[in-house]
Scaffold this active site. Structure first.
Site, PDB file in Angstrom:
ATOM      1  N   SER A  54       0.909  -0.772  -0.281  1.00 44.96           N
ATOM      2  CA  SER A  54      -0.016  -0.082   0.355  1.00 44.96           C
ATOM      3  C   SER A  54       1.024   1.503   0.073  1.00 44.96           C
ATOM      4  O   SER A  54       0.029   2.701  -0.622  1.00 44.96           O
ATOM      5  CB  SER A  54      -0.579  -0.201   1.307  1.00 44.96           C
ATOM      6  OG  SER A  54      -1.982   1.239   0.961  1.00 44.96           O
ATOM      7  N   GLY A  59       1.704   6.111   0.052  1.00 42.03           N
ATOM      8  CA  GLY A  59       3.154   6.526   0.268  1.00 42.03           C
ATOM      9  C   GLY A  59       2.794   6.341   1.728  1.00 42.03           C
ATOM     10  O   GLY A  59       1.236   5.739   1.619  1.00 42.03           O
ATOM     11  N   GLN A  62      -0.263   8.348   6.813  1.00 40.54           N
ATOM     12  CA  GLN A  62      -0.807   9.436   8.153  1.00 40.54           C
ATOM     13  C   GLN A  62       1.182   9.161   9.254  1.00 40.54           C
ATOM     14  O   GLN A  62       1.827   8.341   8.806  1.00 40.54           O
ATOM     15  CB  GLN A  62      -0.856   8.311   9.108  1.00 40.54           C
ATOM     16  CG  GLN A  62      -2.023   8.824  10.400  1.00 40.54           C
ATOM     17  CD  GLN A  62      -2.547   7.983  11.562  1.00 40.54           C
ATOM     18  OE1 GLN A  62      -3.372   7.058  10.543  1.00 40.54           O
ATOM     19  NE2 GLN A  62      -2.803   7.699  12.636  1.00 40.54           N
ATOM     20  N   GLY A  78       3.409   4.229  15.453  1.00 42.40           N
ATOM     21  CA  GLY A  78       4.040   3.890  13.705  1.00 42.40           C
ATOM     22  C   GLY A  78       4.415   2.455  14.074  1.00 42.40           C
ATOM     23  O   GLY A  78       5.334   2.831  12.342  1.00 42.40           O
ATOM     24  N   GLU A  79       5.006   2.289  14.654  1.00 47.56           N
ATOM     25  CA  GLU A  79       6.350   0.792  14.318  1.00 47.56           C
ATOM     26  C   GLU A  79       5.975  -0.047  13.309  1.00 47.56           C
ATOM     27  O   GLU A  79       6.668   0.246  12.430  1.00 47.56           O
ATOM     28  CB  GLU A  79       6.594   0.203  15.189  1.00 47.56           C
ATOM     29  CG  GLU A  79       7.344  -0.909  15.782  1.00 47.56           C
ATOM     30  CD  GLU A  79       8.017  -1.160  16.992  1.00 47.56           C
ATOM     31  OE1 GLU A  79       8.999  -2.250  16.579  1.00 47.56           O
ATOM     32  OE2 GLU A  79       8.324  -0.795  17.994  1.00 47.56           O
ATOM     33  N   ARG A  81       4.172   0.931  10.377  1.00 49.69           N
ATOM     34  CA  ARG A  81       4.425   1.883   9.281  1.00 49.69           C
ATOM     35  C   ARG A  81       5.708   2.572   9.083  1.00 49.69           C
ATOM     36  O   ARG A  81       6.888   2.068   7.796  1.00 49.69           O
ATOM     37  CB  ARG A  81       3.410   3.278   9.412  1.00 49.69           C
ATOM     38  CG  ARG A  81       2.351   3.047   9.404  1.00 49.69           C
ATOM     39  CD  ARG A  81       1.892   4.790   9.063  1.00 49.69           C
ATOM     40  NE  ARG A  81       1.295   4.397  10.926  1.00 49.69           N
ATOM     41  CZ  ARG A  81       0.964   5.254  11.613  1.00 49.69           C
ATOM     42  NH1 ARG A  81       1.418   6.795  11.346  1.00 49.69           N
ATOM     43  NH2 ARG A  81       0.744   5.591  13.226  1.00 49.69           N
ATOM     44  N   GLU A 112      -2.329   2.229  22.910  1.00 49.64           N
ATOM     45  CA  GLU A 112      -2.390   2.157  21.414  1.00 49.64           C
ATOM     46  C   GLU A 112      -2.538   0.228  20.228  1.00 49.64           C
ATOM     47  O   GLU A 112      -3.378   0.529  19.871  1.00 49.64           O
ATOM     48  CB  GLU A 112      -1.061   2.899  20.352  1.00 49.64           C
ATOM     49  CG  GLU A 112      -1.350   2.706  18.674  1.00 49.64           C
ATOM     50  CD  GLU A 112       0.415   2.812  18.763  1.00 49.64           C
ATOM     51  OE1 GLU A 112      -0.339   3.384  17.011  1.00 49.64           O
ATOM     52  OE2 GLU A 112       0.608   2.885  18.837  1.00 49.64           O
TER      53      GLU A 112
END
Length: 286
Positions: A54, A59, A62, A78-79, A81, A112
């Site tokens: 994706s 890109g 977020q 965001g690990e 990502r 989270e």
């Protein structure tokens, strides 16, 4: 308009809200390091590859959240990502730098992940205990921070009292949270392991497991009420034989012996479990 991480997370972790005043910058991936308080120990590789595909097409939509450390930046949120960006061959990733304390970082990592159900039951239990120990919180205080009930926190923490072998089954998903909750209430560790093996081999539902635990408790209660004639010690040879048979058939085995004769009882806990035992026995006869 601020960018939200997910339903309900903004209310629980306001520090992760990205507002108009927050500046998004591109940070080289080699300047980033993982969050040391990250409770999740295993990342689904298939999920990472899907996200990487994706990212190659669209890109990183977020930005990740980071804080500055002695050498570069530390990932706060965001690990996945970050890992997917590495897998997709990117050199940089969009990020927002926040000023956060160690306690905030630990709480954010836990909340989270728990809110997104990314952790297995044992990882959640270990993470809850770690934050309680690190910051001297009560179960009630922790329940407020993660937006869960106190009984929810207590049920997960009880899993830490399971024998190590059973914890591994829970971590791998071989044993569900419901099964583990039932087993943790059993006092004897040996019985816990017997029930776990029987549960896995027989593919019991939680209800079947609870019924077996109840049956055993009733039998134990009846035994206590019976008058004791003699408190005989089991013959070591018979005890060893029981254990060998239990290891072989992976079920509870009882040898009843009296006056040079007796019987061997093999317990089964479902129709499938019975068929498994019959196949083993018939295979040895033929």
């Amino acid at each position: 308009m601020s960018k939200r991480l997910g339903k309900g997370l903004g209310a629980l972790i306001p520090e992760l809200e990205i507002g108009e005043e927050d500046k998004v910058i591109e940070i080289p991936l080699n300047q980033l390091r993982a969050n040391p308080y990250q409770p999740r120990k295993h990342f689904n590789e298939d999920g990472i590859q899907e996200l990487a595909s994706s990212i190659k097409e669209h890109g990183v939509i977020q930005p990740i959240i980071v804080r500055t450390v002695l050498k570069g930046y530390e990932i706060i949120a965001g690990e996945r990502r970050f890992r997917a960006s590495q897998a997709s061959g990117l050199a940089t990733i969009p990020a927002v730098v926040k000023k956060l304390s160690d306690q905030q970082v630990m709480e954010i990592a836990l909340i989270e992940n728990v809110q997104r159900e990314d952790l297995n039951a044992m990882e959640i239990a270990i993470a809850y205990q770690a934050i309680i120990d690190q910051f001297s919180l009560t179960q009630e205080e922790l329940s407020v921070k993660v937006g869960k009930s106190r009984s929810h926190i207590a049920n997960f923490l009880r899993l830490l009292h399971l024998p190590e072998s059973i914890k591994q089954y829970v971590s791998r998903g071989t044993l569900s949270m419901g099964h583990a909750r039932a087993i943790v209430g059993v006092k004897d560790d040996k019985v816990k392991k017997e029930l776990t093996d029987a549960c896995i081999n027989g593919q019991w539902s939680v209800r079947q497991l609870e019924e077996e635990i109840k049956r055993r408790e009733e039998l134990a209660s009846e035994d206590k009420e019976k008058p004791k004639v003699k408190d005989k010690k089991k013959d070591p040879y018979l005890h060893q034989a029981e254990e060998q048979l239990q290891d072989h058939y992976r079920t509870t085995v009882r040898i009843k012996h009296q006056n040079y004769k007796g019987r061997i009882e093999l317990m089964y806990y479902s129709k499938d479990d019975l068929e498994r035992l019959l196949e083993m026995l018939q295979g040895q006869i033929s």
